[in-house]
Write an enzyme that holds these catalytic residues in place. Structure first.
Site, PDB file in Angstrom:
ATOM      1  N   GLU A 290      48.258  35.664  40.082  1.00  0.00           N
ATOM      2  CA  GLU A 290      48.738  34.238  39.090  1.00  0.00           C
ATOM      3  C   GLU A 290      48.799  33.581  39.082  1.00  0.00           C
ATOM      4  O   GLU A 290      48.833  32.566  39.043  1.00  0.00           O
ATOM      5  CB  GLU A 290      49.840  35.094  38.394  1.00  0.00           C
ATOM      6  CG  GLU A 290      49.342  35.555  37.060  1.00  0.00           C
ATOM      7  CD  GLU A 290      50.297  36.715  35.368  1.00  0.00           C
ATOM      8  OE1 GLU A 290      50.288  36.696  35.374  1.00  0.00           O
ATOM      9  OE2 GLU A 290      51.671  35.971  36.211  1.00  0.00           O
TER      10      GLU A 290
ATOM     11  N   HIS B 142      36.904  56.684  51.897  1.00  0.00           N
ATOM     12  CA  HIS B 142      36.604  57.766  51.753  1.00  0.00           C
ATOM     13  C   HIS B 142      36.152  57.050  50.221  1.00  0.00           C
ATOM     14  O   HIS B 142      35.029  57.873  49.944  1.00  0.00           O
ATOM     15  CB  HIS B 142      36.769  58.522  52.138  1.00  0.00           C
ATOM     16  CG  HIS B 142      37.565  59.096  52.445  1.00  0.00           C
ATOM     17  ND1 HIS B 142      36.916  60.379  53.329  1.00  0.00           N
ATOM     18  CD2 HIS B 142      38.980  58.937  54.083  1.00  0.00           C
ATOM     19  CE1 HIS B 142      37.169  60.587  55.377  1.00  0.00           C
ATOM     20  NE2 HIS B 142      38.740  59.661  54.805  1.00  0.00           N
TER      21      HIS B 142
ATOM     22  N   LYS C 213      45.329  36.728  24.912  1.00  0.00           N
ATOM     23  CA  LYS C 213      46.583  37.699  24.097  1.00  0.00           C
ATOM     24  C   LYS C 213      46.011  36.891  22.726  1.00  0.00           C
ATOM     25  O   LYS C 213      46.225  37.419  21.555  1.00  0.00           O
ATOM     26  CB  LYS C 213      48.247  36.667  24.247  1.00  0.00           C
ATOM     27  CG  LYS C 213      49.053  37.205  25.573  1.00  0.00           C
ATOM     28  CD  LYS C 213      50.157  36.675  26.198  1.00  0.00           C
ATOM     29  CE  LYS C 213      50.736  36.934  27.388  1.00  0.00           C
ATOM     30  NZ  LYS C 213      52.139  36.239  27.520  1.00  0.00           N
TER      31      LYS C 213
HETATM   32  O1  PA5 Z   1      54.500  36.457  36.105  1.00  0.00           O
HETATM   33  C1  PA5 Z   1      54.993  35.969  35.404  1.00  0.00           C
HETATM   34  O2  PA5 Z   1      55.224  35.446  34.997  1.00  0.00           O
HETATM   35  C2  PA5 Z   1      53.970  36.916  33.966  1.00  0.00           C
HETATM   36  O3  PA5 Z   1      53.240  37.915  34.762  1.00  0.00           O
HETATM   37  C3  PA5 Z   1      55.124  37.446  33.163  1.00  0.00           C
HETATM   38  O4  PA5 Z   1      56.093  38.360  34.303  1.00  0.00           O
HETATM   39  C4  PA5 Z   1      54.950  38.452  32.473  1.00  0.00           C
HETATM   40  O5  PA5 Z   1      54.072  38.230  31.911  1.00  0.00           O
HETATM   41  C5  PA5 Z   1      56.228  39.120  31.554  1.00  0.00           C
HETATM   42  O6  PA5 Z   1      56.368  37.950  31.224  1.00  0.00           O
HETATM   43  P1  PA5 Z   1      57.931  38.564  29.885  1.00  0.00           P
HETATM   44  O7  PA5 Z   1      59.058  38.799  30.980  1.00  0.00           O
HETATM   45  O8  PA5 Z   1      57.970  37.183  29.764  1.00  0.00           O
HETATM   46  O9  PA5 Z   1      58.044  39.573  29.253  1.00  0.00           O
END
Ligand code: PA5
Length: 450
Positions: free
Chosen positions: A291, A312, A426
């Site tokens: 990310e 494996h 989303k």
């Molecule tokens: O690193 C990030 O920002 C994302 O992976 C969020 O943690 C994830 O989308 C969850 O978001 P939230 O804590 O707003 O529910």
């Protein structure tokens, strides 16, 4: 003292020590950009000082809640996804007995921690709710935005289940929310219902939030020592300080090596563990790097394998497939338990040649043999050596990876602290489900699928 060492010996057939050295200026500049807060995403740098800035009051408040959960519950359900899930799961799994779900609460000395809200599997939530029918439990619901669909659905179901079991009033004392200090649907709900809340600081993004209540509350509730976790992170914060250089800072070394390999066409990094407890640590790492770096058409694809099992299944591909990968191995020098291969008079399985050796030694030889084979197959190998697995070492390792990720992202030229690409699925999902406000998108997506 550092319990973590980065060993680059096995990348030198592709990237020489001089080439790493030649990156010194670039890497140290990326670190300076981070510390003087002049780079992209500079309003999300709160994680840099979390270990040294967390207060006794914050830790005590977590410990108080943990005691309350422990006294009242056989199970703690932690609801969250992504950065609001993977860090605590990584640490809890790393520190737990692999079979802790089979142990009694007395043996575990803490509730069993189960996770929800990290998927939309109907069977998953159904099976969880059925298990909870005759168990005592509490819920920690975690969402920084407070609006993420997956945890919101799971929480709605769990909240109703808990209220049906204990009545609305009693259920309230078993629900804890970790969220933004001033906004979001979860905060509004928590305030309305009167749940105890914990704050995720504004300047800490989800995947950098393990050392906030997001990670600390579930980890402490699982019975682990968060003070030591924080101490470990503090040690690494000082080792990797803004004034440290490439020779003394392992995060800079790792960031330099992976960027050098990327420039030479190694577009995939496989993080490998030979220790089953670290499976979710790799999942946490995948999110952190995927990310943070995968944007603007750039980024090393972070993959993970559990060895020797995956030798494996994935071994053939790594040894012999397209040569666009490098491997990083997490090695544990001193596992806590000792067990040796027994002698067998009949020796029908022909294993007596290793009788008397520790399982760890066999695993070590499997590790070394695999590294040598992969290097021979043109898969450069970075080794991250950890002395053992405990709270302190995990704290060091978490901070090490976070710092390296930020420096690596800046070196790559991306903003490591945003995740604009996550919105695409989303938007489509909301359009398909007919969420109010998404009418235009619903029309557009219908045209695409018809
Ligand atoms: O690193 C990030 O920002 C994302 O992976 C969020 O943690 C994830 O989308 C969850 O978001 P939230 O804590 O707003 O529910």
């Amino acid at each position: 003292m550092s319990q973590l060492k980065v060993n680059l010996d096995k990348i030198h057939n592709l990237v020489s020590p001089d080439e790493i050295k030649s990156m010194q200026k670039e890497i140290e500049e990326a670190q300076a950009t981070l510390h003087n807060k002049s780079g992209k995403g500079n309003d999300y740098l709160g994680w840099l000082n979390l270990p040294s800035e967390i207060t006794e009051e914050e830790i005590s408040s977590i410990e108080e809640t943990v005691q309350q959960i422990n006294e009242s519950s056989e199970i703690l359900v932690v609801v969250g996804i992504g950065g609001s899930y993977l860090g605590s799961r990584a640490v809890i799994d790393a520190l737990s007995n692999n079979f802790s779900y089979l142990l009694s609460k007395e043996k575990r000395k803490a509730p069993l921690v189960l996770f929800a809200g990290q998927n939309i599997g109907e069977d998953y939530i159904h099976e969880l709710l059925s298990i909870l029918d005759d168990k005592t439990y509490s819920i920690v619901v975690i969402s920084k935005s407070g609006t993420t669909t997956e945890p919101a659905i799971a929480f709605r179901l769990l909240k109703q289940h808990l209220e049906n079991k204990h009545g609305k009033e009693k259920a309230k004392s078993r629900i804890f929310a970790v969220t933004d200090k001033s906004k979001g649907a979860l905060l509004e709900l928590a305030n309305q219902e009167g749940y105890k809340t914990f704050v995720i600081p504004d300047d800490v993004g989800g995947r950098f939030s393990v050392l906030t209540p997001v990670g600390l509350l579930p980890i402490a509730a699982a019975g682990f020592n968060i003070r030591e976790l924080i101490n470990g992170a503090k040690t690494m914060q000082s080792i990797t300080s803004g004034t440290s250089n490439l020779d003394e800072n392992p995060s800079l070394l790792y960031a330099a090596a992976r960027n050098a390999l990327y420039k030479k066409g190694k577009k995939i990094e496989i993080l490998a563990t030979y220790t089953p407890n670290l499976h979710y640590f790799i999942e946490w790492w995948k999110q952190l790097y995927g990310e943070s770096e995968g944007k603007d058409g750039k980024g090393i694809f972070p993959a993970g394998v559990d060895f020797t099992s995956d030798l494996h299944s994935m071994g053939q591909m790594i040894q012999d497939g397209e040569r666009n990968i490098f491997e990083t191995v997490i090695k544990i020098t001193n596992p806590k338990n000792k067990i040796t291969v027994p002698e067998d008079a009949n020796n029908l399985d022909k294993l007596n040649y290793i009788a008397g050796k520790r399982i760890h030694e066999v695993n070590d030889m499997a590790t070394l043999g695999t590294i040598l084979a992969h290097v021979d197959g043109n898969v450069p190998n970075i080794q991250i050596e950890l002395s053992s697995i405990n709270e302190n070492v995990l704290g060091q390792t978490i901070y090490f990876y976070e710092k390296a990720c930020a420096v690596s992202g800046y070196t790559l030229g991306v903003n490591p602290f945003d995740q604009p690409g996550v919105e695409a699925y989303k938007k489509n999902m909301f359009a398909l489900l007919g969420k109010p406000g998404f009418e235009k998108e619903t029309e557009e997506i219908r045209k695409k699928i018809n």
